[in-house]
Design a protein around this motif. Structure first.
Motif, PDB file in Angstrom:
ATOM      1  N   SER A  30       0.814  -1.220   0.000  1.00 47.70           N
ATOM      2  CA  SER A  30       0.000   0.000   0.000  1.00 47.70           C
ATOM      3  C   SER A  30       0.848   1.272   0.000  1.00 47.70           C
ATOM      4  N   LEU A  31       2.125   1.150   0.328  1.00 50.28           N
ATOM      5  CA  LEU A  31       2.993   2.329   0.367  1.00 50.28           C
ATOM      6  C   LEU A  31       3.013   3.040  -0.991  1.00 50.28           C
ATOM      7  N   PHE A  51       2.270   9.810   0.877  1.00 52.85           N
ATOM      8  CA  PHE A  51       1.350  10.047   1.999  1.00 52.85           C
ATOM      9  C   PHE A  51       0.410  11.229   1.755  1.00 52.85           C
ATOM     10  N   THR A  52       0.085  11.452   0.484  1.00 58.53           N
ATOM     11  CA  THR A  52      -0.842  12.538   0.146  1.00 58.53           C
ATOM     12  C   THR A  52      -2.264  12.024  -0.079  1.00 58.53           C
ATOM     13  N   ARG A  53      -2.432  10.716  -0.178  1.00 58.05           N
ATOM     14  CA  ARG A  53      -3.763  10.130  -0.377  1.00 58.05           C
ATOM     15  C   ARG A  53      -4.220   9.521   0.943  1.00 58.05           C
ATOM     16  N   VAL A  96      -4.602   2.788   5.323  1.00 58.09           N
ATOM     17  CA  VAL A  96      -4.369   1.348   5.173  1.00 58.09           C
ATOM     18  C   VAL A  96      -2.916   1.028   5.510  1.00 58.09           C
ATOM     19  N   PHE A  97      -1.986   1.823   4.995  1.00 53.03           N
ATOM     20  CA  PHE A  97      -0.563   1.643   5.284  1.00 53.03           C
ATOM     21  C   PHE A  97      -0.314   1.691   6.782  1.00 53.03           C
ATOM     22  N   ALA A  98      -0.823   2.720   7.446  1.00 55.65           N
ATOM     23  CA  ALA A  98      -0.582   2.898   8.881  1.00 55.65           C
ATOM     24  C   ALA A  98      -1.181   1.751   9.694  1.00 55.65           C
ATOM     25  N   LEU A  99      -2.391   1.348   9.358  1.00 57.17           N
ATOM     26  CA  LEU A  99      -3.037   0.250  10.062  1.00 57.17           C
ATOM     27  C   LEU A  99      -2.247  -1.048   9.877  1.00 57.17           C
ATOM     28  N   CYS A 100      -1.828  -1.312   8.667  1.00 59.55           N
ATOM     29  CA  CYS A 100      -1.060  -2.535   8.397  1.00 59.55           C
ATOM     30  C   CYS A 100       0.278  -2.541   9.118  1.00 59.55           C
TER      31      CYS A 100
END
Length: 107
Positions: A19-20, A26-28, A34-38
């Protein structure tokens, strides 16, 4: 149960690595969420796995699952090349992960 936690940690590593690319720096917001949660869940499950699995083995398997899985996601969804040599080395990685599991005693 520790091995199940380690597999979950590896799957969430695939999630954050894959997802990165979608975050666009990190603009979307949704892909960033999703990235942070994962990444958080990956480390939570890795930490749980470390209670019974040696850190060297756990880390190698965690990164191996992430590397093999992310390379596969790249081939399937990001149109990265699926050359015979790439597929061979992904298979070698998976074989190494299985070998580490077999060779590692748990506490």
């Amino acid at each position: 149960m520790s091995w199940a936690y380690l597999v979950l940690a590896g799957l969430f590593e695939i999630g954050f690595a894959s997802s990165l690319k979608l975050t666009n720096g990190f603009t979307r917001p949704w892909p960033t969420l999703v990235f942070a949660l994962c990444i958080v869940l990956s480390f939570v499950f890795l930490n749980k796995a470390l209670k019974d699995i040696p850190v060297g083995t756990a880390y190698a398997i965690w990164t191996g699952i992430g590397a093999a899985g992310t390379a596969t996601i790249g081939i399937l969804f990001y149109k990265e090349p699926a050359t015979a040599l790439r597929l061979f080395f992904i298979a070698t990685l998976i074989g190494s992960i299985i070998g580490l599991k077999i060779a590692t005693p748990t506490q």
